[in-house]
Design a protein around this motif. Structure first.
Motif, short mmCIF file in Angstrom:
data_model
loop_
_atom_site.label_atom_id
_atom_site.label_comp_id
_atom_site.label_asym_id
_atom_site.label_seq_id
_atom_site.Cartn_x
_atom_site.Cartn_y
_atom_site.Cartn_z
N GLU A 18 -33.43 -34.50 4.97
CA GLU A 18 -32.50 -33.82 5.71
C GLU A 18 -31.18 -34.45 5.83
OE1 GLU A 18 -32.32 -31.77 10.35
OE2 GLU A 18 -34.28 -33.19 9.63
N ASP A 19 -31.11 -35.78 6.21
CA ASP A 19 -29.95 -36.55 6.44
C ASP A 19 -29.05 -36.59 5.05
OD1 ASP A 19 -30.29 -36.66 9.05
OD2 ASP A 19 -31.11 -38.73 8.92
N SER A 20 -29.80 -36.85 4.10
CA SER A 20 -29.03 -37.09 2.63
C SER A 20 -28.42 -35.65 2.33
CB SER A 20 -30.00 -37.15 1.75
OG SER A 20 -30.55 -38.47 1.91
N LYS A 21 -29.01 -34.41 2.62
CA LYS A 21 -28.44 -33.23 2.45
C LYS A 21 -27.22 -33.14 3.30
CE LYS A 21 -29.38 -28.18 2.22
NZ LYS A 21 -28.08 -27.72 2.86
N ASP A 29 -25.46 -55.78 7.65
CA ASP A 29 -24.95 -56.73 6.13
C ASP A 29 -25.34 -55.75 5.19
OD1 ASP A 29 -24.26 -58.73 7.71
OD2 ASP A 29 -26.04 -59.91 7.84
N LEU A 30 -26.37 -55.16 5.16
CA LEU A 30 -26.72 -54.26 4.08
C LEU A 30 -25.99 -53.04 4.06
CD1 LEU A 30 -28.67 -53.56 1.67
CD2 LEU A 30 -30.18 -52.14 3.44
N PHE A 31 -25.38 -52.65 5.17
CA PHE A 31 -24.50 -51.32 5.09
C PHE A 31 -23.29 -51.80 4.56
CE2 PHE A 31 -21.43 -48.99 7.49
CZ PHE A 31 -22.07 -47.74 7.31
N ARG A 32 -22.70 -53.08 4.91
CA ARG A 32 -21.33 -53.36 4.24
C ARG A 32 -21.38 -53.60 2.70
NH1 ARG A 32 -20.00 -57.75 9.16
NH2 ARG A 32 -19.06 -56.24 10.50
N ARG A 33 -22.62 -54.03 2.30
CA ARG A 33 -22.74 -54.45 0.82
C ARG A 33 -22.60 -53.13 -0.01
NH1 ARG A 33 -26.45 -58.07 2.68
NH2 ARG A 33 -28.16 -56.93 1.86
N ARG A 34 -23.32 -51.98 0.83
CA ARG A 34 -23.32 -50.84 -0.04
C ARG A 34 -22.47 -49.75 -0.17
NH1 ARG A 34 -30.00 -49.46 0.94
NH2 ARG A 34 -30.84 -50.97 -0.31
N LEU A 35 -21.62 -49.78 0.68
CA LEU A 35 -20.56 -48.93 1.09
C LEU A 35 -19.22 -49.55 0.68
CD1 LEU A 35 -21.53 -47.00 4.26
CD2 LEU A 35 -21.25 -46.02 1.60
N ALA A 72 -23.76 -44.64 9.03
CA ALA A 72 -23.81 -45.56 10.27
C ALA A 72 -24.59 -44.76 11.37
CB ALA A 72 -22.69 -46.08 10.56
N GLY A 73 -23.84 -43.40 11.42
CA GLY A 73 -24.58 -42.60 12.67
C GLY A 73 -26.00 -42.37 12.42
N CYS A 74 -26.40 -42.04 11.42
CA CYS A 74 -27.83 -41.72 11.07
C CYS A 74 -28.72 -43.13 11.52
CB CYS A 74 -27.96 -41.37 9.77
SG CYS A 74 -27.36 -39.52 9.27
N LYS A 75 -28.22 -44.17 10.95
CA LYS A 75 -28.78 -45.43 11.09
C LYS A 75 -28.93 -45.99 12.52
CE LYS A 75 -29.75 -46.36 6.68
NZ LYS A 75 -31.25 -46.32 6.46
N MET A 89 -15.65 -41.18 5.79
CA MET A 89 -16.16 -40.18 6.27
C MET A 89 -17.87 -40.42 5.94
SD MET A 89 -18.17 -37.54 5.32
CE MET A 89 -17.78 -37.05 3.44
N CYS A 90 -18.10 -40.95 4.57
CA CYS A 90 -19.39 -41.28 4.17
C CYS A 90 -20.03 -42.41 5.02
CB CYS A 90 -19.42 -41.54 2.77
SG CYS A 90 -19.20 -40.42 1.68
#
Length: 203
Positions: free
Chosen positions: A139-142, A196-202, A184-187, A178-179
């Motif tokens: 749902e969040d991916s969509k 840390d993981l968030f920063r590496r992946r975006l 981040a909001g979902c997490k 935007m992405c």
């Protein structure tokens, strides 16, 4: 036996397509297509019952080309962002084609918006990539992909109407933000934001 047409069905479609890219779908007329081909209007009506039928063929040709261009984003590192930036760039580079495909009604009278089945195969594949990359729910991916599309559609529409200056670097940055904000909001809501993981992946 009547003489054979001096041009083929494909020649007529291509001539009409060129007219559309230069001046828009409304510029396609039997007279203008014939002039571009160096012939009369007669060959056109040998292959097409009406100008709307010819315009629909032009629409289909443009749709296939645009679909192929956007589908290439699935092979990039960040397809959801690349799809949006390409979408906007396409509108900037081919405003008349974009307007025909996604602003106006189709020549046959139908209208299917950007998020309603158009490019559905690409968007479904993209949602799967988003799910895996950021460990989001289906749902969040969509929602992320839909939000990206809506944002890109808005910028593209401003561009084709001359209400915005095209700045590729700024658009790329804004698409990233935007992405990032949505993920981040979902997490945060789920209580599992790994900074840390968030920063590496975006990017």
């Amino acid at each position: 036996m009547p003489p054979k047409p001096k041009c083929s069905r494909e020649d007529i479609i291509n001539a009409a397509y060129e007219l559309m890219t230069m001046s828009g779908i409304d510029a396609i007329s039997a007279r203008e297509v014939g002039k571009k081909l160096g012939t009369t209007t007669a060959p056109i009506f040998t292959f097409f019952e009406s100008m709307n039928e010819l315009k629909e063929e032009v629409y289909q040709l443009a749709y296939k080309e645009c679909s192929s261009y956007l589908a290439e984003t699935l092979d990039t590192d960040f397809p959801y962002k690349e799809f949006g930036t390409r979408w906007i760039k396409y509108a900037y580079e081919k405003p008349h084609v974009y307007s025909m495909l996604f602003v106006k009604k189709r020549p046959n009278g139908a209208y299917k918006g950007f998020l309603n089945e158009d490019f559905e195969d690409v968007l479904v594949s993209m949602r799967k990539i988003v799910m895996k990359t950021y460990e989001l729910s289906d749902e969040d991916s969509k929602k992320l992909v839909d939000n990206m599309c809506t944002y890109a559609q808005g910028i593209a529409t401003f561009l084709v109407n001359g209400l915005l200056t095209y700045d590729e670097e700024e658009i790329d940055r804004n698409m990233s933000r935007m992405c990032m904000s949505f993920v981040a909001g979902c997490k945060i809501v789920d209580g599992n934001l790994d900074v840390d993981l968030f920063r590496r992946r975006l990017t």
